[in-house]
Motif scaffolding. Sequence first.
Motif, PDB file in Angstrom:
ATOM      1  N   VAL A  20     -29.460   4.397  23.682  1.00 30.51           N
ATOM      2  CA  VAL A  20     -28.508   3.833  22.728  1.00 30.51           C
ATOM      3  C   VAL A  20     -28.754   4.530  21.391  1.00 30.51           C
ATOM      4  O   VAL A  20     -29.902   4.711  20.985  1.00 30.51           O
ATOM      5  CB  VAL A  20     -28.688   2.313  22.567  1.00 30.51           C
ATOM      6  N   VAL A  21     -27.694   4.931  20.733  1.00 28.55           N
ATOM      7  CA  VAL A  21     -27.808   5.650  19.462  1.00 28.55           C
ATOM      8  C   VAL A  21     -27.514   4.707  18.300  1.00 28.55           C
ATOM      9  O   VAL A  21     -26.555   3.942  18.334  1.00 28.55           O
ATOM     10  CB  VAL A  21     -26.834   6.851  19.413  1.00 28.55           C
ATOM     11  N   ILE A  22     -28.367   4.740  17.279  1.00 36.55           N
ATOM     12  CA  ILE A  22     -28.109   4.015  16.035  1.00 36.55           C
ATOM     13  C   ILE A  22     -27.606   5.016  15.006  1.00 36.55           C
ATOM     14  O   ILE A  22     -28.235   6.052  14.780  1.00 36.55           O
ATOM     15  CB  ILE A  22     -29.382   3.319  15.522  1.00 36.55           C
ATOM     16  N   SER A  32     -23.121   4.549  24.226  1.00 33.54           N
ATOM     17  CA  SER A  32     -23.372   3.302  23.516  1.00 33.54           C
ATOM     18  C   SER A  32     -24.036   3.589  22.179  1.00 33.54           C
ATOM     19  O   SER A  32     -25.015   4.336  22.106  1.00 33.54           O
ATOM     20  CB  SER A  32     -24.266   2.389  24.358  1.00 33.54           C
ATOM     21  N   HIS A  33     -23.490   3.005  21.142  1.00 33.75           N
ATOM     22  CA  HIS A  33     -24.080   3.204  19.830  1.00 33.75           C
ATOM     23  C   HIS A  33     -23.808   2.013  18.925  1.00 33.75           C
ATOM     24  O   HIS A  33     -22.904   1.215  19.180  1.00 33.75           O
ATOM     25  CB  HIS A  33     -23.584   4.496  19.178  1.00 33.75           C
ATOM     26  N   ALA A 177     -29.742  -2.777  19.457  1.00 32.20           N
ATOM     27  CA  ALA A 177     -29.961  -1.554  20.231  1.00 32.20           C
ATOM     28  C   ALA A 177     -30.915  -1.819  21.394  1.00 32.20           C
ATOM     29  O   ALA A 177     -30.703  -1.358  22.518  1.00 32.20           O
ATOM     30  CB  ALA A 177     -30.511  -0.459  19.333  1.00 32.20           C
ATOM     31  N   ILE A 178     -31.968  -2.578  21.130  1.00 32.41           N
ATOM     32  CA  ILE A 178     -32.922  -2.907  22.192  1.00 32.41           C
ATOM     33  C   ILE A 178     -32.264  -3.764  23.266  1.00 32.41           C
ATOM     34  O   ILE A 178     -32.457  -3.547  24.473  1.00 32.41           O
ATOM     35  CB  ILE A 178     -34.150  -3.624  21.596  1.00 32.41           C
ATOM     36  N   GLN A 179     -31.446  -4.730  22.825  1.00 35.42           N
ATOM     37  CA  GLN A 179     -30.754  -5.580  23.792  1.00 35.42           C
ATOM     38  C   GLN A 179     -29.807  -4.766  24.674  1.00 35.42           C
ATOM     39  O   GLN A 179     -29.738  -4.964  25.892  1.00 35.42           O
ATOM     40  CB  GLN A 179     -29.972  -6.676  23.058  1.00 35.42           C
ATOM     41  N   LEU A 180     -29.076  -3.837  24.036  1.00 35.11           N
ATOM     42  CA  LEU A 180     -28.164  -2.975  24.800  1.00 35.11           C
ATOM     43  C   LEU A 180     -28.940  -2.101  25.784  1.00 35.11           C
ATOM     44  O   LEU A 180     -28.529  -1.924  26.938  1.00 35.11           O
ATOM     45  CB  LEU A 180     -27.370  -2.083  23.845  1.00 35.11           C
ATOM     46  N   LEU A 181     -30.066  -1.572  25.329  1.00 34.76           N
ATOM     47  CA  LEU A 181     -30.858  -0.692  26.178  1.00 34.76           C
ATOM     48  C   LEU A 181     -31.409  -1.451  27.386  1.00 34.76           C
ATOM     49  O   LEU A 181     -31.367  -0.951  28.518  1.00 34.76           O
ATOM     50  CB  LEU A 181     -32.005  -0.086  25.371  1.00 34.76           C
ATOM     51  N   PRO A 192     -19.581   2.411  28.024  1.00 28.30           N
ATOM     52  CA  PRO A 192     -20.397   2.464  26.808  1.00 28.30           C
ATOM     53  C   PRO A 192     -19.907   1.413  25.808  1.00 28.30           C
ATOM     54  O   PRO A 192     -18.715   1.118  25.714  1.00 28.30           O
ATOM     55  CB  PRO A 192     -20.152   3.877  26.279  1.00 28.30           C
ATOM     56  N   LYS A 193     -20.827   0.843  25.072  1.00 29.17           N
ATOM     57  CA  LYS A 193     -20.489  -0.174  24.091  1.00 29.17           C
ATOM     58  C   LYS A 193     -20.710   0.372  22.690  1.00 29.17           C
ATOM     59  O   LYS A 193     -21.744   0.971  22.409  1.00 29.17           O
ATOM     60  CB  LYS A 193     -21.341  -1.428  24.308  1.00 29.17           C
ATOM     61  N   GLN A 194     -19.716   0.173  21.850  1.00 32.07           N
ATOM     62  CA  GLN A 194     -19.821   0.579  20.451  1.00 32.07           C
ATOM     63  C   GLN A 194     -19.755  -0.664  19.576  1.00 32.07           C
ATOM     64  O   GLN A 194     -18.765  -1.398  19.616  1.00 32.07           O
ATOM     65  CB  GLN A 194     -18.704   1.550  20.077  1.00 32.07           C
ATOM     66  N   LEU A 195     -20.803  -0.902  18.817  1.00 31.10           N
ATOM     67  CA  LEU A 195     -20.871  -2.073  17.955  1.00 31.10           C
ATOM     68  C   LEU A 195     -20.919  -1.636  16.493  1.00 31.10           C
ATOM     69  O   LEU A 195     -21.635  -0.700  16.145  1.00 31.10           O
ATOM     70  CB  LEU A 195     -22.121  -2.902  18.274  1.00 31.10           C
TER      71      LEU A 195
END
Length: 211
Positions: A20-22, A32-33, A177-181, A192-195
């Motif tokens: 996941v990218v921040i 996902s980012h 990010a940790i939750q998504l990962l 992919p999820k973009q938040l």
Amino acid sequence: LPRNLSAYQAYLEQTTFPYVVIDPDNSKTDHSHIQSLNWQGAFEATKHLCILGHRRIAFIKGRSDVASAFERFEAFQVSLSEAQVPFDNNLVFDGDFTKEKGYEVGELLFTMNDPPTAVFCANDEMALGVMDAALDRELSIPDDISIIGFDDIPQARYVRPQLTTVKQDMHQMGRLAIQLLIDHIENGVDEPKQLKLETQLIMRGSTAPPK
């Protein structure tokens, strides 16, 4: 391993590692980012300076390879336009998100024949550099120059005067990010999820109406 973010992402894509990218360097990434609403935050910061009455506002850009830097500069221009404040390209400077660059640009700004009354920096580190340059020239902040940053790093609250800035919640970004990962690891990735997280203008002592 590659040190450049884009190269590192390319490396990860060739592996089976979920990631996941921040704050991605490309706003159109299909992975996902998580990022902040950079455009809205910069718009509100610029609007704040315009409401105070500033008409000569300098902008120090961030790195050109980072999507958030482009969004913040674009929002700055739009906000000026909506406030009917002229955009002056001579008051726009390239930056790199470092305090040293902020100091360097600050020295240039404060030797201009017609210096700005306010400076919007694309991040707090550069804003702290501009503050140091102003103080070294015995300029008063915010009486002689208003300065605003972006991020709300811890140092922003401990300088004097405290730095007006746009807060992005890095702790929340990290948690999400940790939750998504974990979700990707346990359940796989269907889409992919973009938040995008809200920002908040934090008004402190480094901005005030111009003389």
